[in-house]
Design a protein around this motif. Structure first.
Motif, short mmCIF file in Angstrom:
data_model
loop_
_atom_site.label_atom_id
_atom_site.label_comp_id
_atom_site.label_asym_id
_atom_site.label_seq_id
_atom_site.Cartn_x
_atom_site.Cartn_y
_atom_site.Cartn_z
N GLY A 1 -2.16 2.96 -4.78
CA GLY A 1 -2.15 2.44 -3.41
C GLY A 1 -1.61 3.43 -2.40
O GLY A 1 -1.54 3.11 -1.21
N GLY A 2 -1.20 4.61 -2.85
CA GLY A 2 -0.70 5.62 -1.92
C GLY A 2 0.80 5.68 -1.81
O GLY A 2 1.33 6.44 -0.99
N GLY A 3 1.53 4.88 -2.59
CA GLY A 3 2.99 4.91 -2.54
C GLY A 3 3.55 6.02 -3.41
O GLY A 3 2.83 6.88 -3.91
N ILE A 4 4.87 6.01 -3.59
CA ILE A 4 5.52 7.01 -4.42
C ILE A 4 6.30 6.30 -5.52
O ILE A 4 6.64 5.12 -5.41
N GLY B 1 0.82 -1.21 0.00
CA GLY B 1 0.00 0.00 0.00
C GLY B 1 0.84 1.25 0.00
O GLY B 1 1.70 1.46 -0.86
N GLU B 2 0.62 2.11 1.00
CA GLU B 2 1.34 3.38 1.06
C GLU B 2 2.82 3.20 1.41
O GLU B 2 3.60 4.15 1.31
N HIS B 3 3.21 2.01 1.82
CA HIS B 3 4.62 1.73 2.13
C HIS B 3 5.35 1.13 0.93
O HIS B 3 6.45 0.59 1.08
N ALA B 4 4.75 1.21 -0.24
CA ALA B 4 5.38 0.71 -1.46
C ALA B 4 6.05 1.85 -2.21
O ALA B 4 5.49 2.95 -2.33
N ILE B 5 7.25 1.60 -2.70
CA ILE B 5 8.00 2.59 -3.48
C ILE B 5 8.46 1.91 -4.76
O ILE B 5 9.09 0.85 -4.71
N GLY B 6 8.14 2.51 -5.89
CA GLY B 6 8.53 1.95 -7.19
C GLY B 6 9.54 2.84 -7.88
O GLY B 6 9.39 4.06 -7.91
N ILE C 1 6.94 8.40 -17.66
CA ILE C 1 6.76 9.85 -17.55
C ILE C 1 5.59 10.31 -18.40
O ILE C 1 4.74 11.09 -17.96
N GLN C 2 5.52 9.84 -19.65
CA GLN C 2 4.44 10.25 -20.54
C GLN C 2 3.08 9.77 -20.04
O GLN C 2 2.06 10.41 -20.30
N ALA C 3 3.06 8.65 -19.34
CA ALA C 3 1.79 8.17 -18.78
C ALA C 3 1.38 8.93 -17.53
O ALA C 3 0.26 8.78 -17.05
N GLY C 4 2.27 9.76 -16.99
CA GLY C 4 1.94 10.57 -15.83
C GLY C 4 2.06 9.85 -14.51
O GLY C 4 1.42 10.24 -13.53
N PHE C 5 2.89 8.81 -14.44
CA PHE C 5 2.98 8.02 -13.22
C PHE C 5 4.30 8.23 -12.47
O PHE C 5 4.71 7.39 -11.69
N ALA C 6 4.97 9.34 -12.71
CA ALA C 6 6.24 9.62 -12.05
C ALA C 6 6.07 10.79 -11.08
O ALA C 6 5.77 11.91 -11.50
#
Length: 956
Positions: free
Chosen positions: A152-155, A127-132, A174-179
C-alpha cells in the motif's frame, strides 16, 4: 532525536503506527515509547497476544513510559494523533475509516493472528500513511501484515533479532523480505520522525518531472524493464521511500545516487514490484468462480479436454493455487477428472521462486479454511506446503505482459493484481491482449478495482460486482494489438484481418494434409505412458492386442498376444529406463494355430510436460512363408539331429513356461506390493493426520505460552512496582515515628511498625496472632473493645492514653479500607505526645501560679487584648466591681456597665497615649474613687500585644 515541532497533519493524512508484539514484546514496547517524543503527530495502536481470560495491565504499565495518553481500545473509537491505543484481551481488532473495530475472535485460540489482521486492515485504510512495526515474539504473526503495508506504499520496521527476547516474528518478516528497516526498538522513533519530516518538507518542483524521467531511464537500462506506463503516484511513493531511507530530499540528487550505485537500481526495481496478494482474496468472488464460472467453462467439454488457465501478475502464487484448488473442488464435485494446465506468470523472479516452492507461513490460516488446509496443504514445522497434486497443476514462469506475447487458447485469464498500478493507456492496450489470449467464450477475471474500460465490444459481463467477463466474437482485439505498440508485436504481424484469415485457412490445409499422410503411411501404433497404459490408438490394433480375460485393463503389454508380450515388455523397459528406442525388431508369435510376424518399434517421445514419459509403440506386419509353396530341397536330418531338435524345442517350451510363470509370479508380487503400498499409504495418512493434530496442539500450547509470557511480564512489572511502593511505605512509616498496627476483621495482626512495639510487646513472629494475646504497656485501657466497636459502627475513635512507663500517646482507631472500598479490619496508630502533654502541664502549672500571685496581690487587675476586650480579671476586680467572670470576659471594655469608660479622656489615654508612652498612671476614676494605671505588655507564648490595667483606691 530532533526537537523540531512538526505541524499536525489533517485527519485524512494522519499516519497510524501499528505495533505488534508477543512474547518479550513488553520490554520492546517500553523501549520504544521511552524514546518517543510526545508530539509526533501520529497515532499508535498496540496489538499483542494476550491471555483471553486475564485482565491486562499493559495500559497501566505503558503509561509510565510516555506522557501521551494510553487507553484501552474500545469499539468505534477514533484514532487520534499523539495517543496510544492498546488491544483488549479476547478481542480481534481492525481499522476502518480511522476507527477501531472490535469483535470476538472467530479462530481457535492457537490459530489467531491478531497482528496480521490489524496490519492488513491498517494497510487498506491508510495506504501510504500506514506504518507497521513487528517486535519480539514467536511464530510468524505480522509477516503478511507487513507485506500488505508495503504494497500500500507504507513502511515497515522490524526489531533486530539480536535485541529481541524471542526472534521468531522478526526473523519471519526479515526472511520474507518485508522489512524496510531492521533496528532496535529504541532507535525506531528516530526513523519515524525522519520519515515524517521527509514527507512534510518535500514538495513537488519542476525538476521532479525530469528527475523521475531520468530514474525511469536508469531502471530501463539497468533492468531491461520499462516502468513508464506505471502510475506516477505509485512509483513516486516508492521512490520517496527509498529517498527517505538514504536521507535524500531532492529527487535529482537521488537520480545521481542511483546512477552511481547499480545495486540501488536493483533494490528500487524490487521495491516497484508490488507483490501484494493472498489466498482467496475476495472470498465472495471465488465463491462465484466455483459456483457459476468454472461449471460453465467445463460444461460440454469431452473427457480428454485440457482446461487452460492463465494467471497474469501472480506475485508469490497464492492466487494461482487458489484457482487450482477451486478447480479441483469443482471437478471432484462433478465427478469429472479433466486435465488442467494453469500458467502463472510474473515479472519478479524472486516471487516466482517463492511460488514454485509452494511453501507459505502459518498466517495463511486467516485466509484458507481448515477443510482446504487439510485437503490441499501439508503442515510442516514453520508453515504449510501445497500438496503435490495441486502444485503439478500450475506452471510458473517469468513473463512481462507488456514485452512478452500472451498465452493463447485460454479458458480463463485472471489478472487481479496488476492493472490497478498501470496508467489508463497501458490498461487499454492490455485488455485486447487478454481477449486475444482467450478461446471463444473464455472468461476474464479482474479485481473489483479494475475494469475493461472502453473495450465493451470485446467482452460481455457475467458478474459486474466481481468483474467476470465473457469474450465476445470479434477481430477488434487483433487489430487493437497490431496498433497497440506492445513490445511483443512486430511490424511483420501488423497485417489486415484478411491476411490473418488467410493464414488461418492455410493452417487448416496443412493440418488436413498431415492427417491424410498419417492415415495413409503411418503404421498401426499406440501411444502409452511410462507404465504401458494406452493414451491414444492409431489404426486397427486387433491383430496385436486383445483384451485379456479377467479385470479390464488398457495396459498395452498385458493386452499383447502371447509371444509378443515378452518382447514388448523388454523394449518398453529399455525405452523408459534408458531412453533407448527399439526399431524394426522382427517378432513371431502364435494366434491360435496361425503364425504371425510383425516388425515392432518402441520409441520414447519428448515430454510436453515433465514426468509424463510418453512412448510410441508401432506394429508393421511382415509376410509369413506360404506352406503350399514348394521349399528348397534340404538334407534330411538324421535321427540324432531330430532328437537334438526335439530336445531343444522341449527346453525352449520349458523355458517359456518358466518365464511365463515367473512373469505371473512377478505380477502377483507387484499386486501384493501395491496392496502393501496402499496400506502403508493409509497408515501414512493416519500418521499425517495424527501429526497435524499434534501440530495443532503444539500451536495452541505455543499460543498459550506466548500469552503466559506476556502475562508474566506484566505481573513482573507489577511486582516491581509493588516492591517500590512497599519500600516507599516502609520508609514512610519508619520516618514519621508513628506506631501503627494493622488488624484484620478478627483483630489478628496483619502488620506493625517498629514504633508500635513500644506500646505492645510485639515481635516479628506475632504476625497472624490475635492482638488480645499480646501484653501491652497501657495498663487498664481496653483498646480492643474500641477496635471492635469501630469495625461494627465504622466510627473512628481517638483518645490519649498513658503507658505504665509514663509516656503519653494519642491513639486513633480507624477502619481499614481496601481499594474496592471494603472494610477488612482496623488500623491503630500511636503518636507519642509525651512532650506536648508535659508542656501543657507546665503551662497550666505556670498559669495556676500566676493566678495565685495575682489573687494574692489583692488589687483589681484587668488584661485586655489589642481590640480592648477583657481576656483576664483578678478576683479582686470581680469583688470590688461586683461582676462575675462570665459577664466580663470576652467583652469590650467600653461595653462594661459598671465603669464609665465613655470618657473621652480615658479613650484617648488607651487608644492614643498608651501606644506612644507604653504606660500611664493615676488616672482618676471619680465614680469609684480609684486611680487607673496601665502598661503595654507582650505575651511570651504568642507574641501578641496586651494591656494590663491596675486599679488603686484614691487616698486623696
Amino acid at each position: 532525536m530532533t526537537s523540531k515541532t512538526l505541524p499536525q497533519p489533517p485527519a485524512a493524512e494522519l499516519s497510524i503506527v501499528g505495533l505488534g508484539g508477543s512474547a518479550g514484546g513488553l520490554e520492546a514496547f517500553e523501549a520504544f515509547f521511552r524514546n518517543l517524543p510526545a508530539d509526533t503527530g501520529m497515532g499508535f495502536v498496540l496489538v499483542s497476544h494476550l491471555d483471553p481470560s486475564h485482565t491486562s495491565i499493559l495500559t497501566e504499565i505503558l503509561q509510565r513510559t510516555t506522557v501521551m495518553p494510553v487507553v484501552e481500545a474500545a469499539d468505534q473509537m477514533l484514532v487520534e494523533a499523539n495517543r496510544v491505543y492498546v488491544i483488549p484481551p479476547n478481542r480481534d481488532m481492525t481499522l476502518f475509516q480511522s476507527r477501531l473495530q472490535l469483535s470476538l475472535p472467530e479462530q481457535p485460540r492457537g490459530q489467531r493472528m491478531p497482528i496480521d489482521a490489524f496490519l492488513r486492515s491498517l494497510a487498506d485504510d491508510r495506504g501510504e500513511h500506514a506504518i507497521g512495526i513487528v517486535l519480539s515474539g514467536t511464530g510468524s504473526d505480522g509477516t503478511l501484515g507487513l507485506r500488505a503495508i508495503l504494497g500500500g506504499g507504507g513502511i515497515s520496521l522490524v526489531q533486530d533479532p539480536a535485541t529481541a527476547q524471542y526472534d521468531g516474528m522478526p526473523l519471519s518478516a526479515i526472511q520474507a523480505g518485508f522489512a524496510t528497516h531492521v533496528l532496535a526498538p529504541e532507535r525506531m522513533p528516530a526513523i519515524l520522525q525522519a520519515n515524517r519530516r521527509h514527507h512534510a518538507e518535500i514538495s513537488p518542483a519542476p525538476a521532479t518531472i525530469g528527475g523521475m524521467s531520468r530514474i525511469m531511464m536508469l531502471l530501463r537500462s539497468g533492468t531491461g524493464h520499462d516502468f513508464s506506463g506505471y502510475k506516477k503516484s505509485t512509483i513516486g511513493r516508492r521512490i520517496e521511500r527509498r529517498m527517505a531511507q538514504h536521507d535524500i530530499e531532492d529527487i535529482e540528487v537521488y537520480a545521481r545516487y542511483l546512477k552511481a550505485h547499480p545495486a540501488e537500481t536493483q533494490t528500487l526495481f524490487k521495491e516497484l514490484l508490488i507483490n501484494v496478494t493472498s489466498f482467496f482474496r475476495d472470498p465472495e468472488a471465488f465463491a462465484i468462480l466455483k459456483k457459476d464460472i468454472l461449471p460453465q467453462i467445463l460444461a460440454g467439454k469431452p473427457d480428454d479436454y485440457v482446461v487452460r488457465l492463465w494467471v497474469a501478475g501472480c506475485a508469490t502464487g497464492e492466487e494461482a493455487y487458489s484457482i487450482a484448488m477451486v478447480l479441483r473442488e469443482v471437478m471432484e464435485e462433478s465427478g469429472r477428472e479433466l486435465k488442467a494446465q494453469i500458467y502463472s506468470t510474473d515479472l519478479d523472479d524472486d516471487a516466482i521462486a517463492t511460488a514454485r516452492t509452494g511453501f507459505y507461513p502459518v498466517n495463511i490460516t486467516q485466509d484458507v479454511s481448515p477443510e482446504r488446509l487439510r485437503r490441499f496443504f501439508v503442515k510442516e514445522e514453520n508453515g504449510y506446503r501445497v500438496k503435490k497434486d495441486i502444485r503439478e497443476m500450475v506452471v510458473f514462469a517469468i513473463q512481462n505482459v507488456i514485452k512478452d506475447p500472451p498465452f493463447t487458447r485460454m479458458d480463463l485469464v485472471s489478472c487481479r493484481n496488476l492493472m490497478i498500478y498501470l496508467e489508463a493507456d497501458l490498461q487499454g492496450r492490455l485488455i485486447p491482449a487478454f481477449h486475444y489470449a482467450l478461446r471463444p467464450g473464455g472468461v476474464l477475471f479482474l479485481s473489483p478495482s479494475e475494469s475493461i474500460g472502453g473495450h465493451t465490444e470485446l467482452f460481455s459481463p457475467l458478474n459486474r460486482k466481481w468483474k467476470f467477463y465473457r469474450t465476445a466474437p470479434s477481430l477488434a482485439s487483433t487489430r487493437a494489438m497490431m496498433a497497440s505498440g506492445l513490445a511483443w508485436t512486430t511490424d511483420a504481424t501488423r497485417s489486415p484481418p484478411v491476411e490473418v484469415m488467410t493464414k488461418t485457412k492455410d493452417t487448416n490445409i496443412a493440418e488436413m494434409t498431415r492427417r491424410a499422410l498419417v492415415q495413409s503411411f503411418a503404421p498401426v501404433s499406440v501411444m502409452t505412458d511410462s507404465k504401458g497404459d494406452i493414451l491414444y490408438v492409431h489404426g486397427d490394433t486387433s491383430r496385436y492386442l486383445r483384451p485379456p480375460p479377467g479385470q479390464a485393463t488398457l495396459n498395452a503389454v498385458e493386452m499383447a498376444h502371447e509371444g509378443l508380450q515378452l518382447e514388448m515388455r523388454s523394449a518398453l523397459g529399455q525405452a523408459v529406463s534408458h531412453g533407448t528406442p527399439t526399431l524394426e525388431r522382427e517378432v513371431s508369435f502364435m494366434v491360435g494355430a496361425e503364425v504371425r510376424r510383425v516388425r515392432l518399434g518402441v520409441r520414447p517421445l519428448p515430454d510436453p510436460e515433465p514426468g509424463l514419459g510418453l512412448v510410441l509403440i508401432s506394429f508393421q506386419d511382415l509376410p509369413v512363408s506360404d506352406p503350399g509353396k514348394p521349399a528348397r530341397r534340404r538334407r534330411a536330418p538324421s535321427s540324432a539331429d531330430r532328437e537334438r531338435i526335439e530336445e531343444l524345442e522341449r527346453d525352449l517350451a520349458y523355458t517359456r513356461e518358466n518365464l511365463q510363470a515367473t512373469i505371473e509370479e512377478q505380477q502377483s508380487s507387484n499386486e501384493e506390493l501395491k496392496s502393501a503400498n496402499e496400506e502403508l499409504q493409509s497408515t501414512n495418512e493416519e500418521l499425517q493426520s495424527t501429526n497435524e493434530e499434534l501440530e495443532t496442539s503444539k500451536e495452541e500450547l505455543q499460543s498459550v505460552n506466548e500469552e503466559l509470557i506476556t502475562v508474566n511480564a506484566e505481573l513482573q512489572a507489577k511486582i516491581e512496582q509493588l516492591a517500590g511502593m512497599q519500600n516507599d511505605m516502609k520508609n514512610l512509616l519508619d520516618n514519621i515515628n508513628v506506631g501503627t498496627i494493622f488488624l484484620d476483621d478478627r483483630l489478628a495482626i496483619r502488620r506493625f511498625t517498629r514504633e508500635a512495639a513500644k506500646v505492645y510487646r510485639l515481635v516479628t513472629t506475632d504476625v497472624g496472632r490475635p492482638l488480645a494475646d499480646i501484653k501491652s504497656d497501657l495498663g487498664g485501657d481496653d483498646l480492643l473493645a474500641q477496635a471492635q466497636q469501630v469495625i461494627d459502627t465504622l466510627i473512628p475513635f481517638e483518645r490519649e492514653v498513658r503507658t505504665i512507663g509514663g509516656d503519653w500517646y494519642l491513639t486513633r482507631i480507624q477502619p481499614y479500607r481496601t481499594l474496592d472500598n471494603v472494610i477488612d479490619g482496623v488500623v491503630i496508630t500511636f503518636s507519642n505526645v509525651t512532650a506536648r502533654v508535659a508542656a501543657e502541664q507546665a503551662e497550666q502549672e505556670g498559669h495556676d501560679i500566676a493566678e495565685s500571685i495575682v489573687d494574692a496581690v489583692d488589687k483589681p487587675l484587668l488584661v485586655l487584648d489589642g481590640a480592648f476586650s477583657v481576656i483576664f480579671a483578678s478576683n479582686s476586680f470581680y469583688r470590688d466591681f461586683k461582676v462575675s467572670p462570665g459577664e466580663a470576659r470576652g467583652r469590650s471594655i467600653y461595653s462594661l456597665d459598671y465603669i464609665a469608660w465613655d470618657s473621652p479622656a480615658l479613650k484617648d489615654l488607651l487608644e492614643n497615649v498608651l501606644p506612644r508612652k507604653q504606660s500611664f498612671s493615676a488616672f482618676p476614676l471619680d465614680s469609684h474613687k480609684m486611680r487607673l494605671g496601665g502598661r503595654r505588655i507582650v505575651c511570651r507564648t504568642s507574641g501578641k500585644p496586651l494591656i494590663l490595667l491596675t486599679f488603686e483606691k484614691d487616698t486623696a
